[in-house]
Design a protein around this motif. Structure first.
Motif, PDB file in Angstrom:
ATOM      1  N   HIS A 188       7.091  -7.583  54.946  1.00  0.00           N
ATOM      2  CA  HIS A 188       7.766  -6.594  54.109  1.00  0.00           C
ATOM      3  C   HIS A 188       8.124  -7.226  52.763  1.00  0.00           C
ATOM      4  N   SER A 194       6.124  -6.943  42.584  1.00  0.00           N
ATOM      5  CA  SER A 194       5.038  -7.285  43.497  1.00  0.00           C
ATOM      6  C   SER A 194       4.928  -8.799  43.641  1.00  0.00           C
ATOM      7  N   ILE A 233      -1.988 -13.728  50.903  1.00  0.00           N
ATOM      8  CA  ILE A 233      -1.833 -12.301  50.617  1.00  0.00           C
ATOM      9  C   ILE A 233      -2.053 -12.123  49.114  1.00  0.00           C
ATOM     10  N   ILE A 236       1.336  -7.803  47.400  1.00  0.00           N
ATOM     11  CA  ILE A 236       2.112  -6.862  48.201  1.00  0.00           C
ATOM     12  C   ILE A 236       3.067  -6.147  47.258  1.00  0.00           C
ATOM     13  N   SER A 240       7.368  -2.318  49.964  1.00  0.00           N
ATOM     14  CA  SER A 240       6.262  -1.894  50.827  1.00  0.00           C
ATOM     15  C   SER A 240       6.051  -2.944  51.910  1.00  0.00           C
ATOM     16  N   ILE A 242       2.835  -4.837  54.567  1.00  0.00           N
ATOM     17  CA  ILE A 242       1.412  -5.054  54.791  1.00  0.00           C
ATOM     18  C   ILE A 242       1.224  -5.622  56.193  1.00  0.00           C
ATOM     19  N   THR A 243       0.219  -5.114  56.903  1.00  0.00           N
ATOM     20  CA  THR A 243      -0.073  -5.568  58.270  1.00  0.00           C
ATOM     21  C   THR A 243      -1.219  -6.576  58.234  1.00  0.00           C
TER      22      THR A 243
END
Length: 574
Positions: A188, A194, A233, A236, A240, A242-243
């Protein structure tokens, strides 16, 4: 004058100041500088007070709540009060405006900074940083006295945490050698900006999976670091999630029924140095299970689960395979999810008629359905039929004995179908049924339901129902007396009741024989560095063997030990 019991007149005080030019001024009270307000922002503007960055205090407003002006000749410096996490920048103070008049409020120009220290010790596994701290301001005489002004500070609470958060990963707590498994976790972003190398802050973000015991083969691991897999990553978005998923396989050379664990860390670059640091860490513990196979002539079936102690499983393996040289199959409930055999597609216990079955009775998590006992997944009716057919069952290490007793009561009489079979007897009287039953050998009975019927004539002074009830009670006593090792219940046969003909009937149901072996032992197996089983547990394991197998072991143990003796495998294969 003062007199007893009466207060004197109210006093007063005045402060006289003699200036350098010898002019004088008198004031009713000293000055009292107090913070009215101030604003706090984080250094990178993402709305998170993160370790490794600076905390900024600005828009400071100060009021003189006293009765005289603040000093004009001496400077007063403002700093942030240091705390466990906050390290004020002592070389970057702000100077308070001089000669603040009584009741006057002034704005202090500039910005104060304090460094938010990085964590100095490792957090408990699975915990995220969420520390509540107080931001307070100090006013200090810069020259000569160098001491803080009392009652100056106002305070504001802040929360020190990281902008990213890692949920506990989703994973299986039991895997088999050679299995290919996929893990899943969620990251999360709780901030206003970002993150990731492509994000607006250009800060590297990644998850790192490590396998310190080298039990697994990580799909994303580098050749020079096979025990570590880092998944960066790219970006993100703010507020928000991300899985992320990652595959790995269990090494074929891993010792079965050992404990493997993986460490999952969320990595985030330091705001200043850019070095990657771990901000959250989870550990995933898994039981490495063997793969079930059906032996040609097994002696034992051992049923385990993910929470069965591995040392207890190894103690039984050493006892049965190495010391007694018997054939042992192992079935893992947590791996299969039920008692269904992958070979026969039926209850795995049905593949071991007349053999010995050991079921570990410890409570274990059953996927997303909460904790269960192993007998919760086992049909008591089918189990009773197996026991009736000569299968010996032992529940080892039972934690919930009362629950097992209730389940066992349902397995005692597995006879819900009252249809007569090949071994059923029908007679006009209970005496005839008893006579026929005495001629049968209970060891030759199959696991099929066995029901018998006999007729009942209406009594002279009783209703047909009371006559049948009385006959059923009398028949049960007679059966228990004549066949003490067998178990029966007698119930009225409603279909045989004929009021007009003054006739009724009763049904005799044969249950699990009293000398059948379905036992339980409590307490977990004591740990042993040499995998030596305790005498208490060894007794129960060996006692569930059929008599013929124990007799073979006995003669083998007392037989010759030289080349003329008979090898163990000849006895055990029959």
């Amino acid at each position: 004058y003062l007199t007893g019991g009466k207060s004197g007149p109210q006093g007063s005080i005045q402060i006289k100041v003699i200036r350098g030019d010898l002019s004088e001024a008198t004031y009713p009270s000293p000055y009292s500088l107090q913070v009215v307000k101030f604003d706090i922002i984080d250094e990178n503007g993402d709305g998170i007070n993160e370790p490794g960055e600076h905390l900024l205090v600005h828009n400071i407003r100060v009021k003189n709540a006293g009765g005289m002006p603040s000093p004009e000749a001496r400077s007063i410096h403002l700093l942030i009060q240091g705390t466990q996490f906050l390290e004020p920048k002592a070389l970057e103070p702000l100077e308070l405006p001089r000669s603040i008049q009584p009741g006057q409020e002034v704005d202090v120009p500039g910005v104060l900074r304090a460094y938010i220290r990085n964590e100095w010790s490792e957090k408990p596994l699975g915990e995220s940083l969420n520390y509540v701290d107080n931001v307070q301001l100090l006013a200090i005489f810069h020259e000569r006295l160098n001491r803080p002004i009392p009652n100056f500070c106002g305070q504001t609470q802040i929360v020190i945490r990281y902008p990213l958060r890692l949920d506990p990963p989703t994973y299986l707590d039991c895997v088999a050698k050679g299995d290919r498994v996929r893990f899943k976790w969620v990251v999360h972003n709780d901030s206003k900006k970002s993150y990731g190398i492509d994000g607006i802050l250009k800060r590297i973000t990644a998850t790192r999976l490590t396998d310190p015991c080298r039990f697994f083969k990580l799909a994303l691991a580098a050749d020079d670091k096979p025990e570590e897999a880092t998944d960066e990553i790219p970006e993100i978005e703010p507020n928000s999630m991300i899985t992320i998923d990652q595959d790995f396989s269990v090494d074929e050379n891993t010792l079965e029924f050992s404990e493997g664990f993986l460490a999952l860390e969320l990595m985030l670059a330091d705001p200043i140095s850019g070095n990657l640091r771990s901000i959250t860490k989870h550990q995933m513990h898994m039981q490495i299970s063997g793969v079930y196979s059906l032996s040609p002539n097994p002696s034992y079936l051992l049923v385990v689960n993910s929470k069965t102690p591995n040392h207890a499983i190894h103690q039984i393996i050493v006892l049965l395979r190495q010391r007694l040289h018997t054939s042992l199959d192992i079935f893992n409930l947590s791996l299969i999810g039920s008692y269904e055999s992958p070979f026969t597609k039926e209850n795995v216990l049905k593949s071991y008629p007349g053999k010995s079955v050991i079921i570990f009775g410890n409570n274990f998590p059953f996927f997303n359905q909460g904790n269960k006992d192993p007998w919760d997944l086992l049909d008591p009716w089918e189990t009773g039929l197996l026991v009736k057919g000569g299968t010996n069952i032992h529940f080892a290490g039972v934690g919930n004995l009362e629950g097992l007793k209730k389940w066992g009561a349902n397995a005692t009489f597995p006879a819900h179908d009252f249809t007569a079979g090949a071994q059923s007897f029908n007679d006009a009287t209970v005496g005839g049924v008893v006579m026929n039953l005495r001629k049968t050998d209970h060891t030759a009975l199959t696991s099929d339901n066995v029901v018998h019927r006999f007729g009942v004539k209406k009594g002279l002074f009783k209703t047909i129902q009371k006559t049948v009830d009385s006959a059923a009670t009398s028949a049960a006593k007679k059966l228990n007396k004549n066949l003490p090792l067998r178990r029966f219940i007698v119930v009225p046969d409603l279909e045989a009741t004929k009021e007009a003909e003054k006739m009724g009937g009763a049904i005799v149901c044969e249950g699990v024989p009293k000398n059948s072996k379905m036992a339980a032992s409590a307490g977990l197996f004591p740990d042993s560095a040499t995998n030596t089983i305790s005498d208490y547990d060894m007794y129960f394991i060996i006692s569930c063997l059929p008599f013929a197998a124990k007799a073979k072991m006995f003669w083998n143990m007392i037989g010759k030990s030289d080349a003329t003796g008979i090898p163990c495998d000849i006895f055990y294969t029959g």
